[in-house]
Design a protein around this motif. Structure first.
Motif, PDB file in Angstrom:
ATOM      1  N   PHE A   1      26.597  55.664 -27.090  1.00  0.00           N
ATOM      2  CA  PHE A   1      25.364  56.383 -26.746  1.00  0.00           C
ATOM      3  C   PHE A   1      25.692  57.682 -26.008  1.00  0.00           C
ATOM      4  N   ARG A   2      26.645  57.584 -25.096  1.00  0.00           N
ATOM      5  CA  ARG A   2      26.983  58.752 -24.287  1.00  0.00           C
ATOM      6  C   ARG A   2      27.565  59.869 -25.157  1.00  0.00           C
TER       7      ARG A   2
ATOM      8  N   PRO B   1      17.072  60.676 -27.826  1.00  0.00           N
ATOM      9  CA  PRO B   1      17.542  60.685 -29.212  1.00  0.00           C
ATOM     10  C   PRO B   1      16.424  60.978 -30.202  1.00  0.00           C
TER      11      PRO B   1
ATOM     12  N   SER C   1       6.169  62.923 -22.845  1.00  0.00           N
ATOM     13  CA  SER C   1       7.172  63.701 -22.123  1.00  0.00           C
ATOM     14  C   SER C   1       8.510  63.703 -22.852  1.00  0.00           C
ATOM     15  N   TYR C   2       8.611  62.900 -23.933  1.00  0.00           N
ATOM     16  CA  TYR C   2       9.862  62.894 -24.676  1.00  0.00           C
ATOM     17  C   TYR C   2       9.882  63.955 -25.773  1.00  0.00           C
TER      18      TYR C   2
ATOM     19  N   HIS D   1      10.632  56.422 -15.286  1.00  0.00           N
ATOM     20  CA  HIS D   1      10.049  57.695 -15.704  1.00  0.00           C
ATOM     21  C   HIS D   1       9.511  58.454 -14.496  1.00  0.00           C
TER      22      HIS D   1
ATOM     23  N   LEU E   1      16.956  46.537 -19.710  1.00  0.00           N
ATOM     24  CA  LEU E   1      17.866  45.490 -20.189  1.00  0.00           C
ATOM     25  C   LEU E   1      18.243  44.539 -19.059  1.00  0.00           C
TER      26      LEU E   1
ATOM     27  N   SER F   1      27.646  44.718 -16.598  1.00  0.00           N
ATOM     28  CA  SER F   1      28.246  45.880 -17.259  1.00  0.00           C
ATOM     29  C   SER F   1      27.287  47.070 -17.360  1.00  0.00           C
TER      30      SER F   1
ATOM     31  N   VAL G   1      30.366  45.947 -24.335  1.00  0.00           N
ATOM     32  CA  VAL G   1      29.227  46.725 -23.826  1.00  0.00           C
ATOM     33  C   VAL G   1      29.671  48.154 -23.502  1.00  0.00           C
TER      34      VAL G   1
ATOM     35  N   TRP H   1      23.333  61.080 -25.137  1.00  0.00           N
ATOM     36  CA  TRP H   1      22.158  60.345 -24.706  1.00  0.00           C
ATOM     37  C   TRP H   1      21.685  60.677 -23.305  1.00  0.00           C
ATOM     38  N   ALA H   2      22.670  60.938 -22.419  1.00  0.00           N
ATOM     39  CA  ALA H   2      22.290  61.139 -21.024  1.00  0.00           C
ATOM     40  C   ALA H   2      21.489  62.427 -20.862  1.00  0.00           C
TER      41      ALA H   2
ATOM     42  N   ASN I   1      17.031  48.466 -29.304  1.00  0.00           N
ATOM     43  CA  ASN I   1      15.732  49.153 -29.184  1.00  0.00           C
ATOM     44  C   ASN I   1      15.899  50.569 -28.617  1.00  0.00           C
ATOM     45  N   ARG I   2      17.150  51.039 -28.581  1.00  0.00           N
ATOM     46  CA  ARG I   2      17.362  52.365 -27.994  1.00  0.00           C
ATOM     47  C   ARG I   2      17.421  53.458 -29.042  1.00  0.00           C
TER      48      ARG I   2
ATOM     49  N   LYS J   1      28.034  51.488 -24.940  1.00  0.00           N
ATOM     50  CA  LYS J   1      27.451  52.498 -24.051  1.00  0.00           C
ATOM     51  C   LYS J   1      28.126  53.855 -24.255  1.00  0.00           C
TER      52      LYS J   1
ATOM     53  N   LEU K   1      14.024  58.246 -31.303  1.00  0.00           N
ATOM     54  CA  LEU K   1      12.973  57.875 -30.380  1.00  0.00           C
ATOM     55  C   LEU K   1      11.832  58.882 -30.434  1.00  0.00           C
TER      56      LEU K   1
ATOM     57  N   LYS L   1      20.962  43.625 -27.898  1.00  0.00           N
ATOM     58  CA  LYS L   1      20.341  44.004 -26.626  1.00  0.00           C
ATOM     59  C   LYS L   1      20.164  45.514 -26.502  1.00  0.00           C
ATOM     60  N   PHE L   2      20.904  46.256 -27.321  1.00  0.00           N
ATOM     61  CA  PHE L   2      20.816  47.721 -27.241  1.00  0.00           C
ATOM     62  C   PHE L   2      20.087  48.307 -28.447  1.00  0.00           C
TER      63      PHE L   2
ATOM     64  N   LEU M   1      26.512  40.780 -19.003  1.00  0.00           N
ATOM     65  CA  LEU M   1      25.825  41.933 -19.586  1.00  0.00           C
ATOM     66  C   LEU M   1      25.185  42.764 -18.467  1.00  0.00           C
TER      67      LEU M   1
ATOM     68  N   GLU N   1      16.740  52.642 -19.829  1.00  0.00           N
ATOM     69  CA  GLU N   1      16.982  51.541 -20.764  1.00  0.00           C
ATOM     70  C   GLU N   1      17.880  50.477 -20.139  1.00  0.00           C
TER      71      GLU N   1
ATOM     72  N   GLU O   1      18.851  56.850 -20.586  1.00  0.00           N
ATOM     73  CA  GLU O   1      19.843  55.784 -20.678  1.00  0.00           C
ATOM     74  C   GLU O   1      19.739  54.844 -19.483  1.00  0.00           C
TER      75      GLU O   1
ATOM     76  N   ASP P   1      17.384  59.373 -16.160  1.00  0.00           N
ATOM     77  CA  ASP P   1      17.790  59.566 -17.547  1.00  0.00           C
ATOM     78  C   ASP P   1      17.256  58.434 -18.406  1.00  0.00           C
TER      79      ASP P   1
END
Lengths: 132, 274
Positions: free
Chosen positions: B99-100, B109, B159-160, A32, A46, A107, B92, B104-105, B52-53, B96, B112, B49-50, A104, A42, A39, A37
């Motif tokens: 999200f894109r 979202p 800030s979000y 932050h 991860l 990637s 993965v 997301w970038a 929490n986004r 990803k 959130l 693993k993703f 993971l 995150e 993403e 970004d």
């Protein structure tokens, strides 16, 4: 091409799963601060969690996390601290999942290097950083 | 128990190898089905693993399965790599990309943003219920999330949030409120006038002092010709004549300036050419 070193941030936590939350929070805070970004932020959380998880079962008392921030990348260095205690080490940790954890990380990061002494991982994400 | 588990997974891997080899040659849909079923755990693990986004876990598992199917289709057993080594980045990658595709970038979202709002709301509710500020743990429990998520929302959440430029800002106790829009910069239209003023000033200085005063009274103070005549102690007819002459003088002065400007502009242009 510039890769000026901007900042280094370090964090040392007990090698226990309960402290991974703090590492994740630090990742989010740093991302932050750097204006990354959401993403990317995150992805860092991860990757850091997986990397620390990777080192938790090696038998060290502590883990050190270090962020090397330069103008074109953020590198996250995760290493064990001190002697490895064989009694604390968990050899039966599921190797297959560990392998998948590494995949993971690979990637979501641009570079992943395994270091040996002390055991650790270096994760690099290429991204432009403004030093303001 | 761990032995049993790892024994099972070793068997699984052996079986998967057979299935993959068979699928590579026969392309039997039934074999593919079994392969997908066998690797659902892997997809669930990675999707988790993703999760929490701010995206639904089931959606992520769906997208991950697409990745898994792609991996099964493309996997070449001859190469000697493990299937999981090949499939993990593919799965993965698919997650990803999901999200894109959702932008997301660029923006945070909606879920959130809503989560941050619900942290704020829950904090308020618990504060009045408990009679004190609730701990992150208490908020996390109520929202069924991890305390870290709550802490992050508290620390970075503001800030979000999106702000409307029309949203009103507090202006203390005065009734007039201002919006963010009022503080945004825009082109200053008076800037253009500065140039005109300068030109006019030069034109003005081309007049003798009596005519200058006359023009000032007529056009800046909007006095009538007879009023001006009284001030200058001359006849109204004289004022009319002087005014017409002064305007003509100024017009000439201005057009001379413009000509000079154009000529120097042309010179500048012609200098550029070789």
């Amino acid at each position: 091409m510039s890769d000026t070193k901007l900042w280094n941030i370090q964090l040392r936590v007990p090698a226990e799963p309960e402290f991974l939350g703090i590492v994740r929070l630090a990742c989010a805070g740093i991302a932050h601060r750097l204006g990354l970004d959401h993403e990317v932020s995150e992805d860092f959380k991860l990757a850091a969690t997986e990397a620390c998880g990777h080192l938790l079962n090696l038998g060290s008392q502590e883990i050190e996390i270090s962020w090397d921030i330069s103008s074109d990348s953020v590198a996250l260095q995760v290493t064990t601290v001190g002697e490895l205690d064989a009694e604390l080490a968990d050899d039966e940790a599921d190797l297959e999942w560990k392998e998948i954890g590494l995949l993971l990380i690979k990637s979501v990061m641009d570079e992943v290097l395994e270091t040996t002494s002390p055991p650790g991982l270096r994760l690099v994400k290429k991204t432009e950083i403004n030093d303001d | 128990m761990t032995e049993e588990k790892s024994g099972e997974s070793r068997w699984d891997r052996e079986r998967a190898r057979q299935l993959l080899a068979s699928y590579a040659t026969d392309r039997d849909p039934k074999v593919k089905d079994e392969l997908v079923a066998q690797h659902l755990n892997l997809v669930r693990y990675l999707a988790g693993k993703f999760s929490n986004r701010g995206e639904n876990l089931e959606d992520l598992v769906q997208v991950g399965c697409l990745g898994l199917i792609k991996a099964i289709e493309r996997f070449d057993p001859e190469r000697g790599t493990e299937f999981t080594t090949y499939a993990t980045p593919t799965i993965v990658g698919e997650i990803k990309r999901h999200f894109r595709d959702k932008g997301w970038a660029i923006k945070v979202p909606r879920r959130l943003q809503e989560f941050n709002a619900s942290v704020a709301k829950t904090t308020e509710e618990l504060t009045s219920a408990l009679g004190r500020v609730p701990s992150p743990d208490e908020i996390a429990k109520k929202l069924e999330v991890s305390p870290e998520d709550v802490l992050e929302a508290q620390e970075l959440g503001q800030s979000y949030n999106l702000l409307s430029i029309d949203s009103e800002l507090d202006a203390d106790d005065s009734r007039k409120t201002s919006s963010l829009l009022d503080y945004l910069g825009r082109d200053d239209f008076q800037l253009e006038q500065v140039e005109d003023r300068l030109a006019l000033h030069r034109a003005f200085s081309s007049l003798p002092s009596r005519e200058r005063l006359l023009m000032y009274l007529r056009f800046f103070e909007n006095r009538s010709q007879s009023e001006v005549a009284k001030v200058l102690n001359i006849s109204q007819m004289h004022v009319s004549r002087l005014q017409a002459r002064s305007l003509e003088t100024m017009r000439q002065a201005l057009s001379q300036q413009r000509n000079r400007g154009e000529r120097s502009g042309k010179r500048r242009k012609s200098r550029k050419q070789p």
